[in-house]
Design an enzyme around this catalytic site. Structure first.
Site, mmCIF file in Angstrom:
data_model
loop_
_atom_site.group_PDB
_atom_site.id
_atom_site.type_symbol
_atom_site.label_atom_id
_atom_site.label_comp_id
_atom_site.label_asym_id
_atom_site.label_seq_id
_atom_site.Cartn_x
_atom_site.Cartn_y
_atom_site.Cartn_z
ATOM 1 N N GLY A 194 5.137 4.736 4.825
ATOM 2 C CA GLY A 194 6.467 5.234 5.651
ATOM 3 C C GLY A 194 7.195 4.207 6.256
ATOM 4 N N GLY A 207 8.856 0.209 8.249
ATOM 5 C CA GLY A 207 8.734 -0.773 9.349
ATOM 6 C C GLY A 207 7.683 -2.218 8.315
ATOM 7 N N GLY A 208 7.171 -2.815 8.754
ATOM 8 C CA GLY A 208 6.537 -3.542 8.431
ATOM 9 C C GLY A 208 5.043 -4.209 7.858
ATOM 10 N N ILE A 209 4.324 -2.754 8.416
ATOM 11 C CA ILE A 209 3.010 -2.290 7.506
ATOM 12 C C ILE A 209 2.985 -1.777 6.152
ATOM 13 C CG2 ILE A 209 0.957 -1.134 7.556
ATOM 14 C CD1 ILE A 209 0.872 -1.457 11.394
ATOM 15 N N GLU A 233 8.178 10.976 1.547
ATOM 16 C CA GLU A 233 9.316 12.172 2.034
ATOM 17 C C GLU A 233 10.602 10.878 2.132
ATOM 18 O OE1 GLU A 233 8.230 11.908 6.961
ATOM 19 O OE2 GLU A 233 7.226 12.612 5.994
ATOM 20 N N GLY A 269 7.179 13.837 8.898
ATOM 21 C CA GLY A 269 6.152 14.062 8.188
ATOM 22 C C GLY A 269 4.478 13.455 7.833
ATOM 23 N N LYS A 302 6.028 -4.758 36.362
ATOM 24 C CA LYS A 302 7.497 -4.472 36.377
ATOM 25 C C LYS A 302 7.581 -5.585 36.997
ATOM 26 C CE LYS A 302 6.530 -0.263 38.508
ATOM 27 N NZ LYS A 302 5.962 0.902 39.792
#
Length: 443
Positions: free
Chosen positions: A220, A222-224, A243, A341, A370
């Site tokens: 996929g 990203g950093g990982i 993919e 995917g 908040k």
């Protein structure tokens, strides 16, 4: 180039204003994915409202820019947007009520019956690389659903950009298949390479340790995933069936860790359905026959994925409960990204002989209250947040990995899963997780 080819091209050539006149009320508009978006056209698409166009629906995935028709609810009576993978742009616009999420798996990204409902006309807005002397353009950065839409009879409006790389596979399109052409040279959208931090590296090392030489991999973003790619550089004879084609994969090909020699499908070739990344990645795929882009419906079919030799799927998630359910696309009821995917490749990898599927996440995250205060919470939880979408069911989870280790859940009882997941949770939360597991009878 023959005179006939040039005549076909010129007959279709117009400008943005001319292209917009081809949009009709009630059209179902499909925008190409991510970096394949026809940016100059989408930047002006909201103007169809002034032409009297009403009640169009537009399907997109990973939009790269904050287009007026997305961010401004004043245009929703002309174009309502249905996205099946949210980017920050879509997350923000979702609050306005003119954007909604469309749940689906990537391997079903294009099914005509989903788009042709109510008798709507299909319209594809895409971008293409320049035409060659034989009259062929390419869909360049991908063909997740774009080529399929063309074959199902969509009215095609294409922005031809000479800066787009020319690619191979199901991206090939003949000029006769395009209805309207706009020429516009603009910088190809890029995706910044996520930096690798210490936690990413630990997770990447745990996963790489379990990936055998000769495996076929899917990563996929990203950093990982970038850390996994870095850790896999010491491996041999890896293959790629993914993919999304990324910068980390270019590095694996360049260093020789990936040679696609042990693959079952398309031996010697890298298979993807789309690419998104840096200029380095685009230079690599340009006119490179070793990278083949295939329909998302084929590339991500679990039954196709499962035919690969020692298939390994590596994805990330937001939250995992103690039974193994993964919420990868929403935070409670709030849509954050999409399924993409993930389940396609996770299930597919487990259909492969000696295949493995990994779901990775940090053990904790920080949230603001908040008043602006920061609280650290566990991402391994007794139960998912109320309203969270289950992206990967507990039946389809194999390995789960955090910075504290990798555990295998496949085939394990809930009791075993609880203990294994707690063992890779942050130490500060392990006692509380055990208490809540007992309190709620999670065993």
């Amino acid at each position: 180039m023959t005179t006939r080819i040039m005549e076909l091209y010129k007959k279709r050539l117009t400008n943005i204003d001319g292209a917009l006149k081809n949009i009709q009320s009630n059209d179902f508009i499909i925008a190409a994915l991510g970096g394949s978006e026809p940016i100059p056209l989408l930047e002006e698409l909201h103007r169809v409202k002034d032409l009297g166009v009403r009640n169009c629906e537009l399907s997109n995935c990973l939009p790269m820019k904050d287009y007026e028709f997305i961010k401004n609810p004043e245009y929703q009576d002309a174009i309502f947007t249905a996205g099946w993978f949210y980017s920050p742009i879509m997350r923000k616009a979702n609050k306005n009520g003119n954007v909604s999420f469309a749940p689906q798996h990537l391997h079903n990204a294009f099914t005509k019956r989903l788009y042709a409902r109510d008798g709507r006309r299909l319209v594809l807005l895409c971008s293409c690389s320049s035409m060659d002397k034989h009259g062929y353009l390419t869909l360049s950065l991908g063909t997740t659903y774009e080529r399929h839409a063309i074959e199902e009879g969509a009215f095609v409006i294409a922005v031809v950009n000479s800066k787009l790389p020319r690619t191979f596979g199901d991206t090939i399109v003949h000029v006769s298949e395009v209805d309207v052409i706009i020429e516009a040279d603009y910088e190809v959208p890029t995706l910044p390479i996520a930096p690798i931090n210490e936690l990413d590296q630990k997770i990447g090392d745990y996963i790489a340790e379990l990936v055998e030489d000769g495996s076929t991999i899917q990563l996929g973003i990203g950093g990982i995933p970038n850390a996994v790619a870095e850790a896999l550089k010491v491996k041999k004879h890896l293959g790629i069936h993914t993919e999304m084609f990324t910068d980390g994969m270019v590095d694996l090909l360049n260093c020789g860790a990936v040679d696609n020699s042990h693959k079952t499908l398309y031996k010697g070739k890298t298979i993807a359905t789309f690419a998104l990344g840096s200029g380095k990645l685009y230079d690599f795929i340009d006119d490179n026959p070793s990278v083949v882009f295939k329909y998302g419906k084929w590339t991500n079919s679990p039954y196709v994925v499962g035919q690969n030799h020692k298939m390994v799927s590596i994805n990330t998630t937001i939250e995992v409960d103690l039974s193994g359910q993964c919420a990868s696309e929403s935070i409670g009821p709030v849509q954050f990204s999409g399924t993409g995917g993930q389940s396609d490749t996770a299930i597919g990898a487990q259909l492969s002989p000696e295949g493995k599927s990994f779901i990775a996440l940090y053990s904790t995250t920080d949230i603001k209250d908040k008043e602006g205060g920061v609280t650290t919470i566990s991402k391994i939880v007794p139960m998912l947040k109320q309203g969270a979408a289950v992206s990967l069911s507990r039946n389809d989870v194999d390995y789960v990995v955090t910075e504290y280790g990798a555990v295998r859940l496949r085939g394990r009882t809930i009791k075993e899963r609880v203990e294994r997941l707690i063992s890779i949770a942050h130490p500060d939360f392990r006692d509380q997780l055990r208490f809540e597991a007992k309190q709620h009878g999670i065993w």
